[in-house]
Design a protein around this motif. Structure first.
Motif, PDB file in Angstrom:
ATOM      1  N   LEU A 135       0.821  -1.203   0.000  1.00  0.00           N
ATOM      2  CA  LEU A 135       0.000   0.000   0.000  1.00  0.00           C
ATOM      3  C   LEU A 135       0.858   1.257   0.000  1.00  0.00           C
ATOM      4  O   LEU A 135       0.577   2.216  -0.736  1.00  0.00           O
ATOM      5  N   LEU A 136       1.905   1.246   0.808  1.00  0.00           N
ATOM      6  CA  LEU A 136       2.787   2.416   0.868  1.00  0.00           C
ATOM      7  C   LEU A 136       3.490   2.635  -0.460  1.00  0.00           C
ATOM      8  O   LEU A 136       3.523   3.751  -0.985  1.00  0.00           O
ATOM      9  N   ARG A 137       4.042   1.569  -1.003  1.00  0.00           N
ATOM     10  CA  ARG A 137       4.850   1.696  -2.216  1.00  0.00           C
ATOM     11  C   ARG A 137       4.000   2.071  -3.423  1.00  0.00           C
ATOM     12  O   ARG A 137       4.426   2.863  -4.273  1.00  0.00           O
ATOM     13  N   GLY A 138       2.794   1.514  -3.509  1.00  0.00           N
ATOM     14  CA  GLY A 138       1.993   1.715  -4.694  1.00  0.00           C
ATOM     15  C   GLY A 138       1.031   2.882  -4.665  1.00  0.00           C
ATOM     16  O   GLY A 138       0.705   3.440  -5.716  1.00  0.00           O
ATOM     17  N   PHE A 139       0.592   3.273  -3.455  1.00  0.00           N
ATOM     18  CA  PHE A 139      -0.540   4.188  -3.414  1.00  0.00           C
ATOM     19  C   PHE A 139      -0.381   5.377  -2.467  1.00  0.00           C
ATOM     20  O   PHE A 139      -1.179   6.299  -2.524  1.00  0.00           O
ATOM     21  N   ALA A 140       0.621   5.377  -1.611  1.00  0.00           N
ATOM     22  CA  ALA A 140       0.754   6.464  -0.642  1.00  0.00           C
ATOM     23  C   ALA A 140       1.262   7.746  -1.308  1.00  0.00           C
ATOM     24  O   ALA A 140       2.080   7.687  -2.236  1.00  0.00           O
ATOM     25  N   PRO A 141       0.794   8.915  -0.847  1.00  0.00           N
ATOM     26  CA  PRO A 141       1.345  10.184  -1.348  1.00  0.00           C
ATOM     27  C   PRO A 141       2.827  10.302  -1.006  1.00  0.00           C
ATOM     28  O   PRO A 141       3.329   9.626  -0.104  1.00  0.00           O
ATOM     29  N   ARG A 142       3.506  11.168  -1.723  1.00  0.00           N
ATOM     30  CA  ARG A 142       4.953  11.293  -1.542  1.00  0.00           C
ATOM     31  C   ARG A 142       5.328  11.609  -0.098  1.00  0.00           C
ATOM     32  O   ARG A 142       6.289  11.057   0.428  1.00  0.00           O
ATOM     33  N   GLY A 143       4.561  12.487   0.550  1.00  0.00           N
ATOM     34  CA  GLY A 143       4.871  12.848   1.924  1.00  0.00           C
ATOM     35  C   GLY A 143       4.802  11.666   2.867  1.00  0.00           C
ATOM     36  O   GLY A 143       5.638  11.521   3.768  1.00  0.00           O
ATOM     37  N   GLN A 146       7.760   9.385   2.375  1.00  0.00           N
ATOM     38  CA  GLN A 146       8.966   9.895   3.010  1.00  0.00           C
ATOM     39  C   GLN A 146       9.008   9.527   4.492  1.00  0.00           C
ATOM     40  O   GLN A 146      10.075   9.252   5.040  1.00  0.00           O
ATOM     41  N   LEU A 147       7.844   9.504   5.132  1.00  0.00           N
ATOM     42  CA  LEU A 147       7.784   9.117   6.544  1.00  0.00           C
ATOM     43  C   LEU A 147       8.176   7.650   6.733  1.00  0.00           C
ATOM     44  O   LEU A 147       8.717   7.279   7.775  1.00  0.00           O
ATOM     45  N   LEU A 152      10.410   1.285   3.332  1.00  0.00           N
ATOM     46  CA  LEU A 152      10.346   0.989   1.913  1.00  0.00           C
ATOM     47  C   LEU A 152      11.721   0.640   1.352  1.00  0.00           C
ATOM     48  O   LEU A 152      11.839  -0.234   0.489  1.00  0.00           O
ATOM     49  N   ASP A 153      12.753   1.311   1.856  1.00  0.00           N
ATOM     50  CA  ASP A 153      14.106   0.966   1.425  1.00  0.00           C
ATOM     51  C   ASP A 153      14.446  -0.469   1.817  1.00  0.00           C
ATOM     52  O   ASP A 153      15.103  -1.197   1.052  1.00  0.00           O
TER      53      ASP A 153
END
Length: 255
Positions: A135-143, A146-147, A152-153
């Motif tokens: 969900l984070l990688r595919g759909f989260a806004p950039r901000g 970054q959190l 993700l790394d």
């Protein structure tokens, strides 16, 4: 391929043809599998591949990435390359892949070092995903991304994948999968339940039970694909459907 952009496919074919000039294999057969319902002519493809043994397979309709690749599962040779029509290889990519396989008989599947068209590094190796990761990688806004950058790394294995060979990443991308032919066949090819997305995750896990998987940075490509969330609702539905098949098969992890 499906409704291919002619210029993109031609760039892939040119890079493939150039890379084939550096390999020492006596016989090479290229299969171009087209899931597009109706194509008027393949003259532009055949002209670009002049001098190479090519078979175009079409008429099956949009059966999905995995099932399309499985059409030639019984015809694979010593080595078998799965190649997306949006990938450009460096000219020595295939030669380096073959040399690595020849030197490491326990390696059954190889993944390359990849770059985006703008030159930034692309990470094709992944750890086993959680629902939150996807969900984070595919759909989260950039901000929001970054959190969760450290998470993700880690999912993209940026702490492990660099300029040295890395053995047995859990999951690798389907855009360029260089198989030892018998490993692809013993794995049963791709799971036909997946129409699009996650079929590469699934086959990575199954191939790992048969042989070692290696990330080999001397094999270099440029890959222009990805970004399912930006391709419309049909792609989003397929992503969700395939994610459900994957997690129901291999185990669900939320966080």
């Amino acid at each position: 391929m499906f409704k291919p952009d002619q210029e993109t496919v031609l760039e892939t074919i040119r890079s493939l043809r150039q890379a084939l000039q550096f390999v020492s294999l006596k016989r090479v057969k290229v299969y171009l599998i087209d899931n597009t319902p109706v194509i008027s002519s393949y003259d532009w493809l055949l002209e670009a591949m002049e001098g190479v043994s090519v078979e175009i397979i079409n008429g099956q309709g949009n059966v999905g990435f995995g099932r399309a690749n499985n059409i030639v599962a019984d015809a694979v040779g010593k080595y078998h390359l799965i190649l997306n029509p949006d990938v450009d290889m460096e000219r020595e990519a295939l030669a380096n892949a073959i040399a690595f396989m020849e030197a490491h008989g326990d390696c059954g599947l190889l993944t390359p070092q990849a770059f985006n068209p703008d030159g930034t590094r692309q990470y094709l190796c992944k750890r086993y995903p959680t629902v939150l990761d996807l969900l984070l990688r595919g759909f989260a806004p950039r901000g929001v991304k970054q959190l969760f950058a450290a998470r993700l790394d880690r999912y993209e294995m940026r702490d492990q994948i660099g300029d040295a060979v890395f053995w047995n990443p859990p999951i690798i991308s389907g855009c360029f999968m260089f198989f030892r032919g018998d490993v692809f066949q013993k794995a049963g090819g791709f799971d036909p339940r997946y129409l699009l997305y996650f079929e590469d995750f699934d086959v990575s896990l199954r191939a790992a039970k048969l042989a070692q998987i290696a990330y080999v940075p001397k094999v270099r490509i440029i890959h222009a694909g990805g970004n399912a969330s930006r391709k419309g609702w049909w792609h989003l539905r397929q992503f969700a459907r395939s994610a459900w098949i994957f997690f129901s098969t291999h185990g669900l992890r939320f966080v």
